[in-house]
Design an enzyme around this catalytic site. Structure first.
Site: not given
Ligand SMILES: O=P(O)(O)OC[C@@]1(O)O[C@H](CO)[C@@H](O)[C@@H]1O
Length: 294
Positions: A213-218, A244-245
């Protein structure tokens, strides 16, 4: 059935302040909520919302443990937890001009608790077991390996990044975030390309697939056939707790339906982008067409 194991659950306390945090003065929250939390529990909540058969187990204790169980029952989430003397923790998120997250380490538990958790898992005969969240201070990653090796269920793992490279069991999927990917591999993760290389490096240490999981990067998925990146859609972010969950739940629900990895990742990113728009680990209302939560 996808069963989730949370060895160190939490009550999530989310408070909103309509001003910046300041030292030395009492500040009043404008909103507050309590959710049953811990990564495995969140995954079960989102899986349930997605219509996947699921059950949450793990370890609960004390009045906060009772809150978690009561709340799951009220929300219609199937659960079967081992009770212990150690008090389940309270984790706090403060939403102001930024997001602050303070997690307790959680209570120590006796190693025999793991045997009792394994008994609970066996009772429900799952196809997939998801072990997610930090471990209580008294337990090491061997506890996760023991769960993975206890029967022929597939095991998915989302524990701390520095623990991922100490796992010795067989895992169908692990889900690090960017920081965990860096901690697990020692590789740079500043760009999506670097994350893709790090995810592949982690996968080659013995995981069937790595979903990062890369946050705002998808997010991206690394499998033996290559690495796929799915960018995140534009989203109004209330807070990122549980994102992330939600990603993991979306991916697992799709894989259980037989979807290929890339489509499963798309579903996961869509679910996560909905969860960041609601406070705490609230389950977002179903709305948009084409959303896997619809
Ligand atoms: O301290 P851990 O176990 O790493 O994380 C616990 C936690 O931050 O994870 C969930 C969000 O992913 C929250 O429900 C919970 O408070």
């Amino acid at each position: 059935m996808i069963l989730t194991v949370t060895l160190n659950p939490a009550v999530d306390h989310t408070v909103r302040l309509d001003e910046s945090l300041e030292a030395g003065r009492v500040q009043r929250a404008s909103e507050a909520r309590f959710d049953a939390g811990g990564k495995g529990i969140n995954v079960a909540k989102y899986l349930d919302e997605l219509g996947a058969e699921t059950l949450a187990t793990g370890v609960l204790g004390g009045f906060l443990g009772e809150f978690v169980a009561t709340r799951l029952t009220a929300d219609g989430i199937a659960h079967d937890f081992v009770e212990t003397d150690g008090r389940t923790r309270l984790n706090t998120t403060v939403l102001t001009d930024a997001e602050y997250k303070i997690n307790h380490r959680g209570p120590s538990v006796d190693g025999s608790v793991v045997d009792r958790v394994i008994e609970r898992i066996e009772r429900h005969d799952p196809e997939t077991v998801v072990v997610a969240g930090s471990l209580p201070p008294s337990l090491g990653v061997e506890a996760v390996d023991r769960i993975a090796a206890s029967a022929d269920w597939e095991t998915v793992v989302d524990v701390g990044g520095e623990q991922l490279d100490r796992l010795a069991g067989s895992y169908t999927l692990c889900k690090p975030n960017r920081a965990e990917l860096a901690a697990a591999t020692g590789a740079p993760t500043a760009t999506v390309e670097e994350c893709a290389r790090a995810a592949e490096a982690l996968r080659s240490t013995g995981f069937e697939r790595v979903v990062a999981s890369l946050g705002a990067d998808g997010a991206l998925v690394a499998t033996r056939s290559g690495t796929v990146h799915v960018p995140a859609p534009e989203a109004e972010v209330v807070d990122t707790v549980g994102a992330g969950d939600a990603l993991l739940a979306g991916v697992l629900a799709a894989l259980a339906e037989g979807k290929p990895d890339e489509d499963a990742l798309r579903d996961g990113v869509a679910v996560a982008s909905r969860v960041v728009g609601v406070p705490g680990t609230t389950i977002p209302a179903r709305s948009s067409v084409g959303d896997p939560m619809d």
